[in-house]
Design a protein around this motif. Structure first.
Motif, PDB file in Angstrom:
ATOM      1  N   MET A  81       1.038  -1.361  -0.277  1.00  0.00           N
ATOM      2  CA  MET A  81      -0.058   0.289  -0.182  1.00  0.00           C
ATOM      3  C   MET A  81       0.713   1.205   0.113  1.00  0.00           C
ATOM      4  SD  MET A  81      -2.424  -1.154  -0.106  1.00  0.00           S
ATOM      5  CE  MET A  81      -4.225   0.001   0.281  1.00  0.00           C
ATOM      6  N   THR A  82       0.363   2.173  -0.668  1.00  0.00           N
ATOM      7  CA  THR A  82       1.054   3.714  -0.633  1.00  0.00           C
ATOM      8  C   THR A  82       0.647   4.460   0.386  1.00  0.00           C
ATOM      9  OG1 THR A  82       1.592   3.153  -3.292  1.00  0.00           O
ATOM     10  CG2 THR A  82       2.016   5.533  -2.415  1.00  0.00           C
ATOM     11  N   ILE A  83       1.815   5.235   1.101  1.00  0.00           N
ATOM     12  CA  ILE A  83       1.424   6.292   1.701  1.00  0.00           C
ATOM     13  C   ILE A  83       1.601   7.313   0.884  1.00  0.00           C
ATOM     14  CG2 ILE A  83       2.056   7.829   3.370  1.00  0.00           C
ATOM     15  CD1 ILE A  83       3.048   4.892   4.790  1.00  0.00           C
ATOM     16  N   ASP A  84       0.951   8.442   0.844  1.00  0.00           N
ATOM     17  CA  ASP A  84       0.718   9.824  -0.114  1.00  0.00           C
ATOM     18  C   ASP A  84       1.227  10.829   1.138  1.00  0.00           C
ATOM     19  OD1 ASP A  84       0.166   8.759  -1.967  1.00  0.00           O
ATOM     20  OD2 ASP A  84      -2.170   9.337  -1.897  1.00  0.00           O
ATOM     21  N   SER A  85       1.115  10.997   2.082  1.00  0.00           N
ATOM     22  CA  SER A  85       1.264  11.882   3.315  1.00  0.00           C
ATOM     23  C   SER A  85       1.094  12.042   4.154  1.00  0.00           C
ATOM     24  CB  SER A  85       1.263  13.179   2.151  1.00  0.00           C
ATOM     25  OG  SER A  85      -0.029  13.523   2.816  1.00  0.00           O
ATOM     26  N   VAL A  86       1.945  11.952   5.162  1.00  0.00           N
ATOM     27  CA  VAL A  86       1.686  12.172   7.222  1.00  0.00           C
ATOM     28  C   VAL A  86       1.736  13.330   7.374  1.00  0.00           C
ATOM     29  CG1 VAL A  86       2.290  11.189   9.011  1.00  0.00           C
ATOM     30  CG2 VAL A  86       2.905   9.470   7.211  1.00  0.00           C
ATOM     31  N   VAL A  87       0.354  13.891   7.592  1.00  0.00           N
ATOM     32  CA  VAL A  87       0.362  15.374   8.372  1.00  0.00           C
ATOM     33  C   VAL A  87      -0.222  15.812   9.717  1.00  0.00           C
ATOM     34  CG1 VAL A  87      -0.963  17.251   7.884  1.00  0.00           C
ATOM     35  CG2 VAL A  87      -0.108  16.025   5.558  1.00  0.00           C
ATOM     36  N   GLN A  88       0.690  16.928  10.074  1.00  0.00           N
ATOM     37  CA  GLN A  88       0.689  16.401  12.122  1.00  0.00           C
ATOM     38  C   GLN A  88       0.291  18.206  11.901  1.00  0.00           C
ATOM     39  OE1 GLN A  88       2.131  15.736  15.177  1.00  0.00           O
ATOM     40  NE2 GLN A  88       0.390  14.796  15.982  1.00  0.00           N
ATOM     41  N   ASN A  89      -0.370  19.166  12.411  1.00  0.00           N
ATOM     42  CA  ASN A  89      -1.012  20.464  12.877  1.00  0.00           C
ATOM     43  C   ASN A  89      -0.481  21.463  11.485  1.00  0.00           C
ATOM     44  OD1 ASN A  89      -1.526  19.927  15.326  1.00  0.00           O
ATOM     45  ND2 ASN A  89       1.234  19.809  15.733  1.00  0.00           N
ATOM     46  N   GLY A  90      -1.009  21.032  10.017  1.00  0.00           N
ATOM     47  CA  GLY A  90      -0.512  21.610   9.073  1.00  0.00           C
ATOM     48  C   GLY A  90       1.063  21.179   8.362  1.00  0.00           C
ATOM     49  N   ARG A  91       1.702  20.397   8.742  1.00  0.00           N
ATOM     50  CA  ARG A  91       2.778  19.993   8.882  1.00  0.00           C
ATOM     51  C   ARG A  91       3.748  18.759   8.355  1.00  0.00           C
ATOM     52  NH1 ARG A  91       7.638  21.943  12.494  1.00  0.00           N
ATOM     53  NH2 ARG A  91       9.574  21.462  11.033  1.00  0.00           N
ATOM     54  N   LEU A  92       3.995  18.774   6.827  1.00  0.00           N
ATOM     55  CA  LEU A  92       4.373  17.388   6.275  1.00  0.00           C
ATOM     56  C   LEU A  92       5.384  16.702   7.327  1.00  0.00           C
ATOM     57  CD1 LEU A  92       3.964  17.786   2.731  1.00  0.00           C
ATOM     58  CD2 LEU A  92       2.513  16.733   3.893  1.00  0.00           C
TER      59      LEU A  92
END
Length: 571
Positions: A106-117
């Motif tokens: 499975m592909t992860i496109d992005s991980v985001v927290q508090n607006g930050r990658l």
């Protein structure tokens, strides 16, 4: 989960050697007994993915998941999924890095927290996420969003082999299900794939072509036709803690009908059924047995444990699975297990009875490690017999249990090695043998009010919680006011079962207990000359009263899981 269809067995491939005895020292609920079992697995090898999934490390212990939102769009034609998971968690220990899990296909496109990658590394099926700062214990909930997609694993033999089931119903229409116990929920959505960390609640939001219906766990909050007019979104909400593998989606041409169950105190439970449209009539008839079953389980353990989320059966293209408050049902509206596995004069649906039992043991009471899955399966399998006892009587319950004895293998300990995601799924002993352990304990105690009081009290004191083997044994010992550790050590941590040895001394017969656990004493029922006799068997030779011969002695096989053999000198 359902036991493998006897006498089939499942073999699990392994690659990388892990030093099992070292692993045992790092987990709660273990000790001398667990070390004993570890010896049987010293030559067992495990993959790196197994240890990353099964073991606890700071990247996992540093946080506790409180809530998930799963938002997915299903591409039926491509057999693909895409969406996001929003995860709320509390920090338990200072950390700058946490581990989640998602299968590497499975592909992860992005991980985001508090607006930050956030930066992340992938190792096998583990995802190590670097936080923007060191997070410290606080009452504030942190939120993280993982955008992902891909073509999820396809189950070759659901539910024993985890993954998506892409099927067609009898009218060649799309019919989809997911089952992932053992294999792991991370085969289709990113999460902390560890049984010991259940979210307090969860939202499951699934978008499909509008011709289809989505049935999932908990209660349906919304059914929304999207602006494009071609798709529909179904929002399901689970309001109780839930095992990750219990989350599922079921997609098809479903119709919905409902009923209610009235508990002993008069409160009504919502019963919801989702079946393929052409099966509605037969389903209405088959599911009438739910009422008597819920009454049986309430009699022994108390009220259905997920009352606010309701009780549901959902027709699936595979045999069945205990998905919390949304049980997968695929027994084709037949008696027994696809028409068999129960005595011919009984008429009840094995999948309904077994998978509902898991709502108590497996879903309400859970374990943190797959190696201790006997707590899920042994208790639930014994609940089948208790259902029979409630409906038909105790002799028929014993008769039903006796039909399971040929499936007891005694090939490996029921409790497996901890910390390596090993559930001992290679056989059925944590089902049938486990049920017989409880049944044997009942007759060792020889006091039904004590035994049933102990079962009910244990369940109610541990409802909606996670336990381990040591806690079960300690609780039972305290309740029964006797040390049951030797009993459980023999039956759970050794492959073999106790043996009553017999030898002749003149006109008398002597007996003793042969067991792996030194000093084990076991009250056992024998039948001598056709009459029941109860003896206290120990490792010392003792003389049976009266004149008899070895040929006239047998174990009470309807009450005890004990073998009988003639000592070498009398062979």
């Amino acid at each position: 989960m359902i036991s493998p269809n006897p006498p089939s067995r499942m073999i699990r491939p392994t690659i990388l050697l892990v030093f099992i005895l070292c692993l045992f020292a790092h987990f709660p609920g273990t000790g001398v007994r667990a070390q004993t079992a570890a010896g049987y697995y010293a030559d067992q090898t495990f993959t790196l993915a197994d240890t990353l999934r099964g073991a606890l490390r700071p990247e996992r212990t540093s946080f506790d998941v409180t809530y998930y939102e799963l938002h997915l769009e299903i591409d039926v034609n491509e057999r693909a999924i895409a969406g996001r998971v929003e995860m709320d968690y509390l920090v338990k220990e200072p950390t700058r890095r946490i581990q989640l899990d998602l299968f590497r296909n499975m592909t992860i496109d992005s991980v985001v927290q508090n607006g930050r990658l956030l930066h992340y590394d992938r190792v096998e099926n583990a995802v190590f996420i670097d936080l923007a700062r060191t997070q410290v214990p606080d009452k504030l909930v942190e939120r993280m969003t993982i955008h992902y997609g891909g073509v999820p694993t396809v189950a070759e033999n659901a539910p024993w082999d985890g993954g998506f089931v892409w099927a067609l119903d009898q009218r060649d229409r799309t019919w989809i299900g997911v089952a992932c116990e053992g294999t792991g929920a991370s085969l289709w959505w990113p999460n902390k794939d560890y049984l010991g960390d259940e979210p307090d609640s969860m939202l499951v939001s699934i978008t499909v072509p509008k011709r289809l219906y989505v049935a999932s766990n908990g209660n349906l909050r919304a059914e929304v036709l999207l602006d494009n007019r071609y798709q529909k979104r179904f929002d399901w909400f689970v309001s109780y803690p839930i095992n990750n593998y219990n989350i599922s989606l079921n997609i098809g041409s479903y119709v919905h009908f409902s009923d209610t169950y009235k508990s002993f105190d008069g409160e009504e439970l919502d019963l919801d059924y989702y079946v393929l449209d052409y099966n509605e009539e037969v389903a209405r008839k088959q599911f009438k047995q739910v009422d008597k079953m819920l009454a049986a389980y309430e009699h022994y353990f108390g009220k259905y444990p997920f009352w606010d989320d309701g009780y549901a059966l959902i027709e699936t293209p595979y045999l069945g699975m205990e998905h919390q408050s949304g049980i997968a049902y695929g027994n084709r509206y037949m008696r027994g297990y696809l028409g068999g596995l129960i005595p011919k004069d009984m008429d009840w649906d094995y999948i309904i009875i077994h998978e509902t039992g898991h709502e108590y043991f497996g879903n309400s009471i859970s374990v943190a490690d797959h190696a201790e899955m006997w707590v899920h399966e042994s208790f639930t399998t014994y609940m089948e017999a208790l259902y029979v006892e409630y409906r038909y009587g105790e002799p028929d319950a014993r008769r039903y249990l006796v039909t399971q004895k040929p499936f007891v293998r005694n090939e490996s300990p029921i409790v497996g090695p901890l910390g390596v995601n090993f559930g001992n799924f290679g056989g059925s002993d944590h089902y049938y043998k486990g049920a017989w352990i409880l049944h044997t304990l009942r007759h060792v105690l020889n006091d039904d009010p004590l035994f049933f009081g102990m079962l009910r009290s244990f369940y109610q004191d541990n409802e909606h919680s996670i336990v381990n083997t040591a806690q079960v044994v300690d609780y039972f010992s305290k309740y029964a006011q006797q040390d049951l550790n030797p009993f459980f050590e023999q039956y759970l941590y050794h492959p073999s079962i106790p043996v009553i040895q017999l030898r002749e001394r003149g006109s008398r017969v002597e007996y003793r207990l042969r067991a792996d656990v030194a000093g084990l004493a076991l009250p056992v029922g024998l039948v001598i000359d056709g009459k029941p006799v109860r003896v206290e068997a120990t490792e010392a030779w003792q003389q049976l009263s009266g004149d008899t011969s070895i040929e006239k002695i047998r174990v009470d096989e309807g009450r005890f899981l004990v073998d009988l053999e003639v000592a070498e000198e009398n062979r």
